[in-house]
Motif scaffolding. Structure first.
Motif, PDB file in Angstrom:
ATOM      1  N   GLU A  63       7.599  12.383  -1.478  1.00 54.73           N
ATOM      2  CA  GLU A  63       6.501  11.507  -1.069  1.00 54.73           C
ATOM      3  C   GLU A  63       6.661  10.989   0.350  1.00 54.73           C
ATOM      4  O   GLU A  63       7.749  10.661   0.805  1.00 54.73           O
ATOM      5  CB  GLU A  63       6.419  10.333  -2.044  1.00 54.73           C
ATOM      6  CG  GLU A  63       5.152   9.519  -1.921  1.00 54.73           C
ATOM      7  CD  GLU A  63       3.902  10.357  -2.101  1.00 54.73           C
ATOM      8  OE1 GLU A  63       3.187  10.571  -1.098  1.00 54.73           O
ATOM      9  OE2 GLU A  63       3.671  10.836  -3.231  1.00 54.73           O
ATOM     10  N   GLN A 102       0.804  -1.212   0.000  1.00 58.51           N
ATOM     11  CA  GLN A 102       0.000   0.000   0.000  1.00 58.51           C
ATOM     12  C   GLN A 102       0.838   1.264   0.000  1.00 58.51           C
ATOM     13  O   GLN A 102       0.304   2.360  -0.063  1.00 58.51           O
ATOM     14  CB  GLN A 102      -0.930  -0.004   1.217  1.00 58.51           C
ATOM     15  CG  GLN A 102      -1.907  -1.163   1.218  1.00 58.51           C
ATOM     16  CD  GLN A 102      -2.798  -1.158   2.442  1.00 58.51           C
ATOM     17  OE1 GLN A 102      -2.593  -0.380   3.365  1.00 58.51           O
ATOM     18  NE2 GLN A 102      -3.820  -2.028   2.442  1.00 58.51           N
ATOM     19  N   SER A 103       2.150   1.155   0.111  1.00 60.02           N
ATOM     20  CA  SER A 103       2.998   2.344   0.197  1.00 60.02           C
ATOM     21  C   SER A 103       3.158   2.991  -1.167  1.00 60.02           C
ATOM     22  O   SER A 103       3.051   2.342  -2.201  1.00 60.02           O
ATOM     23  CB  SER A 103       4.378   1.963   0.745  1.00 60.02           C
ATOM     24  OG  SER A 103       5.033   1.117  -0.172  1.00 60.02           O
ATOM     25  N   LYS A 104       3.434   4.282  -1.137  1.00 64.02           N
ATOM     26  CA  LYS A 104       3.706   5.021  -2.361  1.00 64.02           C
ATOM     27  C   LYS A 104       5.208   5.006  -2.626  1.00 64.02           C
ATOM     28  O   LYS A 104       6.012   5.020  -1.683  1.00 64.02           O
ATOM     29  CB  LYS A 104       3.220   6.466  -2.224  1.00 64.02           C
ATOM     30  CG  LYS A 104       1.719   6.583  -2.024  1.00 64.02           C
ATOM     31  CD  LYS A 104       1.315   8.041  -1.867  1.00 64.02           C
ATOM     32  CE  LYS A 104      -0.200   8.171  -1.655  1.00 64.02           C
ATOM     33  NZ  LYS A 104      -0.609   9.588  -1.472  1.00 64.02           N
ATOM     34  N   SER A 140       6.528   8.103   2.392  1.00 62.07           N
ATOM     35  CA  SER A 140       6.595   6.710   1.986  1.00 62.07           C
ATOM     36  C   SER A 140       7.357   5.883   2.996  1.00 62.07           C
ATOM     37  O   SER A 140       7.781   6.379   4.049  1.00 62.07           O
ATOM     38  CB  SER A 140       7.254   6.632   0.611  1.00 62.07           C
ATOM     39  OG  SER A 140       7.250   5.318   0.124  1.00 62.07           O
TER      40      SER A 140
END
Length: 980
Positions: free
Chosen positions: A792, A773-775, A794
């Protein structure tokens, strides 16, 4: 057409030769406009062609060329395979003496000398030089007796390096009056005489028209010298084609030629007898004529009518001129020559003005010649000069008896002319005493009296401002003024300084820089920068570029753009946007050509379009690809093994297909690519590119001189030349690695492949790559390569540069541009792989990690320095360990923590200074904010990692900026460090 092309080529060659030719004129260099030859007792004379020459016969002083001229001569001799010595001179007395001499002052060794010796037909030209066995050798040219006929002669010596039986020597060809006069070879090359075994420039003595050691001089030139030059990069034909040679040719044409003998007749005995008879007849006739003449003379003398009248009794000649009765003349008498000092026909004589014709007096020191009738008088030399007054009669005497007035060196007299504390400076005809030095007063011609500055008992001894401290120096002989806290200026003048940046709030009545009014009264700005020159400093100027648009809304705050044009809509206006028609938020420009990467068809500037480039972001014009996997060798993490996907699971820069994961010397470099196996060298420096690292290479520059005795370890210097004697060879003095960047500006002065800080080619590593689910992290580098951002929020990640370090200083500024997050920012150093590195992790606030597996991680605010030595590598275990404060088995060891728990603040600039010396395990970090120390770790010792790459770190934090980044190779141990 062919003829025109040939003419053009000849013209180009001619121009090229003329622009590269160099002539070093020794006489012009020694007797400059500011130097009077008479100071050396050298007279200026003129040749028959009315050209100026110097007469050295009476020279009594040392005539020495300066060190700058000698250095220029040495450099050109060493860099030339051929050069020419040309001189034109006249010898008055034999032997002629020395034309020039370069000798070693201490060892009494001649390095280069040209002289004349002998007389008449025995005259010789002698050329001395230093040989490679460190002795002085001589080349002798004989049969040059024509040089001593008291006329001017041109002598040219061409010196050419040649190879003979595998060794280098020099061939000397002599030309006298433009005609070849012989060739002699040396025992070793003339171009090597200064480099052989090294020669200190300061120990060489360059004499003109004499030789000598120390303060002595001998073998002075007995004659006049018109020219004396060293000529480089000029063909011999052009030197021999001058006007002197043309005159020689003309004189030969004019000279009468001896009659040709077409027939040789043998004189027989009969012919000889006949000739002797004829001679006897001629002698008889001659004796008869002599007798007849004597008889006629007696008749004339006895004849009263034939006697000569005595006109001389009337004294018709000028007084003192003899009179002779001569009936053959119209007036019946003849007068002798006019008295000395007068001219005329003997009857009328007028005075010769020797002063006007010959100027015999020392007019250059204002001695006025006074004419007499007859003769002249030179009054005594003026005050400050020594010399005789001269009385004389006639032009010959005046021409050969010039008055010479020599400056008296008053500074050498006893007792001294100046006070003991003053310096005596001699000048023509006089002298000057320098002012009494700082801390003294009085008349420097008599006495200087000691002052005592900053005496607390004597207010008059304090020359400083009332707002300054008077600091005694040298026991009160001198002083220093220092404005007190809250004031600024030069100490003599001090004004209030509200922001304490070293500049006063008002303009002071002094010219020093620190007397100027502060251009930002409330904000410290010691650099006083003012981009738009509006007298408002950049630190407090709301409009830096003066375009009437405030900085906070200006899309080009440092470029004048009042219209604010922004075609692509990114944060940068067209005036400062390196891609004005394509959005590029970070302005990346890898090849530094001013065109942003997003619109540059050739990002790396290697001449190969991105679409066809097998390394699009790394310069590789040759496109080498040994393994044929379409990835160029320059960017291939396995250049010899096919691996088009470039998989590198451990992030050590070596692809999986060729990574043996073995590192016997524990320097962080896999043995597969280590250029010094068994020797710790994390920086992998290889200056000579011989595939052998400098750490295990006995000759780093491959010049044949072992490193242990090489005075330039990284720059070829086979002759070990060191003219200034400071222990560093000339090619590397001030630039140790020879990369054309001065050491004080060089990011790595021991590696000529690294010259400046550049994070353009970032290596980006995710430390928890399996998060679904991480960017993804968004890393960006600006066009300078010294500013990196991560946008970001993250999972943990790092980005490192491509330079490996042993010892390093890593500096810069860190800023978080957000107000809604409180997680980790920091730095990475000694990065070897994604399992082994040091990380500086800075948390803004305490927090428990939301993922409870594989264990509950708790973060404490403040700075933590950790050793990452992970058995698992990137993944959940390493992720939680990075969040956790403290040790984690098999993953991380915490080696320092800020016990004051100071978290970072939003939108605040933090300057950091990190030093790492792996050789002793030394680590130190200092962090500043607004000039104040926020964190100082002191000296930390951890010897686990021996070095590696440096970079940036984030975890769950976006909008982070690292700017003004700089790294520097350094092995220097801080002076205040005390080993435990």
């Amino acid at each position: 057409m062919k003829e025109q092309m040939l003419l053009l080529i000849l013209l180009v060659v001619s121009c090229w030769k003329s622009t590269n030719a160099l002539e070093i004129n020794l006489l012009s260099s020694v007797f400059k406009k500011s130097v009077n030859p008479l100071d050396y007792y050298v007279r200026t004379v003129f040749t028959p062609e009315r050209r100026k020459a110097f007469l050295f016969g009476n020279a009594i002083k040392i005539i020495r060329a300066d060190e700058e001229l000698l250095n220029e001569l040495i450099i050109n001799i060493e860099s030339s395979t051929e050069f020419i010595i040309k001189t034109r001179f006249r010898i008055f007395r034999s032997p002629g003496g020395v034309l020039f001499s370069i000798a070693h002052r201490q060892r009494k060794l001649f390095l280069l000398e040209l002289s004349s010796k002998g007389s008449g037909d025995q005259t010789k030209l002698i050329f001395k030089y230093r040989s490679t066995n460190d002795t002085t050798e001589a080349v002798v040219f004989k049969e040059v007796g024509s040089l001593v006929d008291r006329g001017y002669h041109t002598v040219v010596i061409r010196i050419t390096d040649v190879k003979e039986r595998g060794r280098k020597i020099s061939a000397l060809s002599l030309f006298v009056d433009c005609q070849f006069a012989g060739r002699v070879d040396t025992k070793s090359a003339i171009s090597d005489i200064f480099s052989y075994r090294g020669t200190l420039l300061s120990l060489l003595d360059f004499r003109i028209a004499q030789r000598g050691f120390g303060s002595r001089s001998n073998s002075k030139w007995r004659g006049a010298i018109e020219t004396l030059s060293f000529i480089f990069k000029r063909p011999l034909d052009s030197v021999l084609g001058g006007p002197d040679c043309e005159n020689v040719v003309k004189e030969r044409v004019k000279a009468p030629q001896p009659p040709e003998i077409n027939d040789i007749t043998v004189i027989t005995h009969e012919v000889a007898s006949e000739l002797m008879g004829l001679i006897r007849d001629i002698r008889y006739d001659l004796s008869m004529q002599v007798a007849e003449i004597k008889y006629l003379r007696r008749l004339v003398e006895n004849c009263q009518m034939c006697r000569v009248q005595d006109f001389c009794r009337f004294k018709p000649c000028f007084p003192g001129v003899p009179c002779f009765n001569d009936p053959s003349t119209v007036q019946g008498f003849e007068c002798g020559e006019c008295p000395l000092g007068m001219v005329g026909d003997g009857i009328n004589c007028t005075d010769v003005d020797e002063c006007q014709e010959e100027d015999p007096c020392a007019g250059d020191v204002k001695v006025i010649c006074q004419n007499r009738s007859p003769g002249y008088w030179c009054p005594p030399c003026p005050k400050g000069y020594s010399g005789q007054q001269i009385h004389g009669i006639g032009l010959y005497f005046a021409r050969n008896n010039k008055q010479i007035c020599v400056d008296i060196d008053e500074c050498a007299e006893t007792p001294p002319k100046c006070a003991a504390q003053s310096k005596c400076n001699n000048s023509p005809g006089s002298y000057e005493c320098s002012p009494c030095p700082e801390g003294f007063t009085g008349d420097p011609r008599h006495a200087c009296y000691h002052l005592s500055y900053c005496d607390p008992n004597d207010p008059r001894s304090n020359p400083c401002s009332q707002h300054a401290k008077c600091i005694r120096l040298q026991s009160g002989r001198t002083y220093e003024c220092e404005c007190r806290t809250g004031y600024s200026g030069n100490g003599h003048f001090c004004g209030e300084d509200g922001d304490l940046d070293g500049f006063p709030d008002v303009e002071l009545n002094c010219t020093d820089k620190m007397c100027r009014k502060d251009n930002c009264l409330q904000i410290p700005n010691p650099d006083q920068k003012d981009l738009d020159k509006d007298e408002i400093g950049d630190e407090c100027d709301n409009d830096l570029d003066g375009d009437n648009v405030n900085n906070d809304v200006d899309n080009c705050p440092r470029h004048y753009n009042a219209e604010q044009r922004n075609t692509d809509g990114d944060p940068f206006g067209d005036e400062c946007d390196n891609c004005p028609y394509v959005t590029n938020k970070f302005q990346g420009d890898i090849d530094k050509d001013g065109i942003g990467d997003v619109c540059d068809k050739d990002v790396d500037g290697d001449g190969v379009l991105n679409s066809q480039d097998n390394c699009p972001v790394i310069y590789n014009p040759q496109q080498e690809d040994r393994d044929g996997d379409t990835v160029g060798d320059k960017c291939d993490n396995c250049p010899s093994v096919m691996n088009s996907r470039q998989i590198d699971r451990d992030g050590d820069g070596l692809g999986n297909n060729c990574d043996i994961n073995r590192d016997d010397d524990n320097d962080g470099v896999d043995d597969m690519i280590d250029n010094c196996r068994g020797v710790t060298n994390p920086d992998q420096i290889d200056n000579d590119l011989d595939q052998k690292g400098d750490a295990c290479d006995d000759d780093d520059d491959d010049d044949g001189v072992p490193d242990r005795i090489d005075n330039c370890q990284l720059v070829p210097n086979p002759t070990q030349r060191d003219l200034n004697g400071n222990g560093l060879g000339d090619p590397c003095d001030g630039d140790f690695d020879g990369d054309k960047i001065p050491d004080y500006e060089d990011a790595c002065s021991i590696n000529h492949h690294v010259t400046h800080t550049d994070f353009t080619n970032l290596m980006k590593i995710e430390l928890s790559p399996n998060e679904r689910q991480s960017k993804p992290l968004i890393w960006a580098v600006d066009g300078t390569g010294t500013q990196v951002s991560e946008e970001e929020n993250s999972d943990p990640g790092i980005a490192v540069g491509n330079v490996r370090f042993n010892g390093v200083d890593f500096n810069g500024t860190l800023r978080v541009a957000t107000r809604h997050d409180d997680d980790f920012v920091g730095l990475v150093f000694s990065y070897q792989s994604n399992r082994r590195f040091y990380v500086i992790s800075w948390k803004q606030d305490d927090q428990v990690y939301w993922e409870v597996k594989p264990f509950r991680a708790t973060a404490k605010k403040g700075i933590h320095i950790k050793l990452v030595d992970s058995k698992t590598g990137p993944g959940f275990d390493l992720r939680n360990a990075l969040w956790h404060s403290g040790d984690t088995d098999g993953e991380i060891k915490e080696i320092w923590r800020d016990r004051n728990k100071r978290g970072w603040k939003d939108e605040t600039d933090y300057e950091f200074r990190l030093i790492h010396r792996p050789s002793i395990g030394l680590i130190k970090l200092v962090v500043y904010a607004e000039g104040e120390v926020v964190v100082d770790t002191g000296y930390i010792i951890d010897k686990t990692l021996k070095g590696g790459k440096v970079g940036m770190y984030v975890f769950s934090q976006g909008k982070v900026l690292w700017k003004n980044l700089s790294y520097r190779c350094s092995e220097t141990i801080p002076e205040d460090y005390q080993a435990l």
